[in-house]
Design an enzyme around this catalytic site. Structure first.
Site, PDB file in Angstrom:
ATOM      1  CD  GLU A   1     -21.257   1.674 -14.602  1.00  0.00           C
ATOM      2  OE1 GLU A   1     -20.384   2.033 -13.781  1.00  0.00           O
ATOM      3  OE2 GLU A   1     -22.469   1.700 -14.365  1.00  0.00           O
TER       4      GLU A   1
ATOM      5  CE  LYS B   1     -26.441   6.334 -11.479  1.00  0.00           C
ATOM      6  NZ  LYS B   1     -25.959   5.108 -12.133  1.00  0.00           N
TER       7      LYS B   1
ATOM      8  CD  GLU C   1     -28.668   2.433 -11.576  1.00  0.00           C
ATOM      9  OE1 GLU C   1     -27.567   2.803 -12.008  1.00  0.00           O
ATOM     10  OE2 GLU C   1     -29.427   1.671 -12.193  1.00  0.00           O
TER      11      GLU C   1
ATOM     12  CE  LYS D   1     -30.214   6.054 -18.114  1.00  0.00           C
ATOM     13  NZ  LYS D   1     -29.814   4.737 -17.595  1.00  0.00           N
TER      14      LYS D   1
ATOM     15  CG  ASP E   1     -31.190   1.426 -17.903  1.00  0.00           C
ATOM     16  OD1 ASP E   1     -30.737   2.369 -18.564  1.00  0.00           O
ATOM     17  OD2 ASP E   1     -30.504   0.744 -17.124  1.00  0.00           O
TER      18      ASP E   1
ATOM     19  CD  GLU F   1     -26.521  -1.256 -19.589  1.00  0.00           C
ATOM     20  OE1 GLU F   1     -26.493  -0.024 -19.767  1.00  0.00           O
ATOM     21  OE2 GLU F   1     -26.776  -1.774 -18.494  1.00  0.00           O
TER      22      GLU F   1
END
Ligand code: GCU
Length: 667
Positions: free
Chosen positions: A147, A270, A274, A348, A353, A381
């Site tokens: 991912e 996690k 999401e 984070k 993000d 990303e």
């Protein structure tokens, strides 16, 4: 190959390596030295006390008598000393530490000295890592995909099984260890069906094999787990953290895991994020959820790394009150003091993000009684996906230096996450890896600098970006002054360039949905993800102020709150993150918002072309393979930059109707 002049002066030191430490890590330390010195000097050193005049000695505190044992009081368990002892009967470079792990780090440091051509005749180095947990997270799936991976497939998994290429894993362990990484989680935080079984007898022997490899390089192995495992694996009907059968299930599970891997690090989780399962299903909170796992791991010394990336990803875009940036703080801050001491929250760097630029998470320093570590994203990303060049050390350095004021002025994030401000039991930094099975590991040759720099920076956040960059450039490309100059400049310029042609003034998210490469101004604007820019014909930006917006600014300590709250002193580069302003609003830089958007997008393309031109100067100085790898990607980057320039400029020209002062082409 080390430089000839340097070698003439220093090679006497490289003839003999005597190791007094026979443990697994001691062996690794010696082998690394031996192999690298052989390659760099062209000659194999001897490994016994030989007739050569000089020697390198590897020894832990107790098996050396060359220097006073008191000198070791300054070391922690991963620290080391490197010292040239010339007065001794045989001139010696002593690499020494309290533990064999420290010794391994000393070996890698010593090799760095050779690569950067330091003189070995008068070394006096004492080093301790500033962060305790120095971790890499993999988002690898067992089907071999990664991912947000941009460098090929997984080096761990293929076809829903473990790879047989253990050599590659060993090389990775060596890479990580050489920059001081001491922990790794090997599977994606989104734990799918097959991966859920990693904690069962079906896969634990394989996990153990991988953990053995990492152990010999001082790296502890962790797994990401599925919070609903008791249901998916255990035939229970619930995963309620307060249900005794569930608690017991996890306790038994922990026993299984430690039977296979006695020094297993723990779980990365996690949860309620999401669409991942978590304690919310049972009306429990994150403390309940993580403490249950912590209780199961505690007898074995394991820890729970619980991620704070929790927000409503089913937001109604019409709802202007909900602000995703607020979410982590709102969820976690009220739980301060409720977490067991083997739970650590992973936060984070920003509240959104991993954007090109966003504010720093206000959670750093807000929870004084809770262990916390910071999460960076080495994989690019939102920062070019290892096609576009984007050197992230400059960004991370800025983040780590940011003063939170959590314990008064002078409380930078780096001093919170290293545990020193609130004396946390567990502290440190983690990051999502950028490697895959591409030959050069990172797809883009220069993206290696991000992994190297990550390790070096978290070992010691006080290191300057200049020092880290210089080390990497020289170790990778040698010492030709032109090469060093140009590669260094390219790396340094790259983040501002990427920011220029992508996201103005901290706005973020104007990317194509799902894969996140390339521009799409409204791609997320009317979606459920809570990532809006609110551009209309008059203005743009998210009002996060207390006075008229979502109130997010109040999550910062007073000094920062006042800066962000104020339209006048809020830094330009975060203006649209905190304020909604008209296109005609004048920035502190003197230009209007709309003109800034146009200027930076035109400039960004010119600068991307400039990167390519710089690289082309090195055609005869860098080998063909690496030269072409970088050149191909720079050419793609230029096309990407043009696409960004034209879409963003056209979009905002059409919205605002305001012309570019310089009359450049806008479609
Ligand atoms: C981002 C990323 C996801 C990832 C998530 C996370 O949203 O796009 O791929 O799973 O972060 O950090 O959990």
């Amino acid at each position: 190959m080390a430089d000839k002049n340097w070698l003439n002066e220093n090679e006497k030191w490289l003839k003999t390596i005597v190791s007094l430490v026979d443990t697994e890590l001691g062996q690794s330390a010696k082998t690394e030295l031996y192999d690298a010195i052989t390659k760099m000097s062209g000659e194999k050193p001897t490994t016994v006390d030989s007739t050569s005049t000089h020697q390198i000695v590897l020894a832990t505190t107790e098996n050396q008598n060359l220097i006073s044992h008191q000198l070791f009081d300054r070391l922690n368990d991963e620290g080391y000393i490197i010292r040239t002892i010339t007065e001794h009967e045989k001139p010696t470079i002593l690499l020494s530490a309290k533990t064999d792990k420290g010794l391994l780090y000393a070996s890698f440091h010593f090799l760095r000295l050779i690569q950067t051509k330091q003189h070995l005749g008068s070394l006096n180095i004492v080093e301790n890592p500033k962060n305790q947990l120095r971790m890499i997270n993999h988002w690898d799936n067992m089907d071999g995909s990664i991912e947000r991976g941009y460098a090929g497939k997984s080096i761990f998994f293929e076809n829903n099984a473990f790879t047989t290429n253990l050599e590659r894993i060993k090389d990775y362990a060596r890479i990580l260890s050489s920059v001081g990484i001491n922990a790794i989680s090997i599977n994606n935080v989104n734990v799918h069906t097959v991966e859920t079984k990693l904690i069962t007898d079906e896969f634990l022997p394989d996990v153990a094999t991988v953990a053995n490899i990492f152990r010999s390089y001082g790296i502890q192995t962790f797994l990401s787990i599925n919070y609903a495992s008791p249901i998916q694996l255990g035939q229970l009907t619930t995963a309620d953290p307060l249900d005794p059968t569930v608690r017991n299930w996890w306790k038994e599970k922990a026993k299984d895991v430690y039977r296979f891997i006695p020094d297993f690090g723990g779980f990365v989780v996690k949860a309620d994020s999401e669409h991942r399962p978590g304690p919310f299903t049972y009306e429990r909170n994150h403390a309940d959820g993580s403490n249950m796992l912590a209780e199961a791991l505690e007898p074995f010394g394991g820890i729970v790394i619980w991620r704070c990336f929790v927000y409503n990803c089913m937001q109604d875009w019409r709802d202007r009150k909900t602000d995703r940036a607020r979410a982590a703080y709102d969820h976690f801050k009220p739980l301060d003091g409720q977490f067991y001491d083997n739970v650590v929250l992973q936060i984070k760097n920003g509240p959104m993000d991993f954007q090109v630029r966003e504010a720093n998470s206000p959670l750093f320093g807000a929870m004084t009684k809770t262990n916390q570590i910071l999460e960076f994203q080495v994989t690019q990303e939102y920062t070019g996906q290892q096609i576009d060049l984007c050197y992230l050390i400059s960004q991370w350095k800025e983040i780590l230096e940011f003063d939170t004021f959590a314990a008064g002025a002078g409380t930078p994030i780096k001093r919170i996450v290293d545990g020193s401000t609130f004396e946390n039991k567990i502290s440190g930094i983690a990051a999502v890896s950028n490697i895959g099975n591409d030959d050069n590991w990172t797809g883009h040759q220069l993206a290696q600098a991000n992994l190297y720099g990550y390790g070096r920076l978290i070992w010691n956040p006080d290191l300057s970006t200049e020092v880290i960059t210089d080390e990497w450039v020289r170790a990778t490309f040698g010492h030709d002054p032109e090469v060093v100059e140009h590669v260094t400049a390219m790396l340094f310029d790259s983040w501002p360039i990427y920011e220029n042609y992508t996201s103005p003034l901290g706005v973020g998210w104007m990317v194509n949905p799902n894969h996140h490469y390339g521009p799409n101004v409204d791609g997320y604007e009317y979606s459920v993800w809570g990532t809006y820019h609110f551009a209309d014909n008059e203005g743009i930006g998210v009002d996060r102020t207390v006075s008229s917006g979502t109130g997010y600014t109040a999550q910062y300590f007073k000094e920062n709150k006042e800066i962000y709250e104020s339209l006048e002193i809020c830094p330009d580069d975060l203006l649209l993150f905190f304020h909604h302003v008209p296109y005609t609003h004048k920035l502190q830089s003197g230009v209007t918002v709309i003109q800034h958007i146009y200027n930076t997008h035109f400039e960004g393309v010119e600068q991307a072309i400039g990167l390519m031109e710089r690289w082309s100067l090195l055609k005869d100085k860098v080998d063909e393979e690496r030269y072409q790898n970088v050149m191909n990607r720079l050419n793609q980057q230029i096309e990407n930059a043009k696409q960004w320039r034209d879409m963003i400029n056209t979009y905002f020209f059409r919205k605002s109707g305001i012309k570019d002062e310089k009359n450049r082409t806008i479609y």
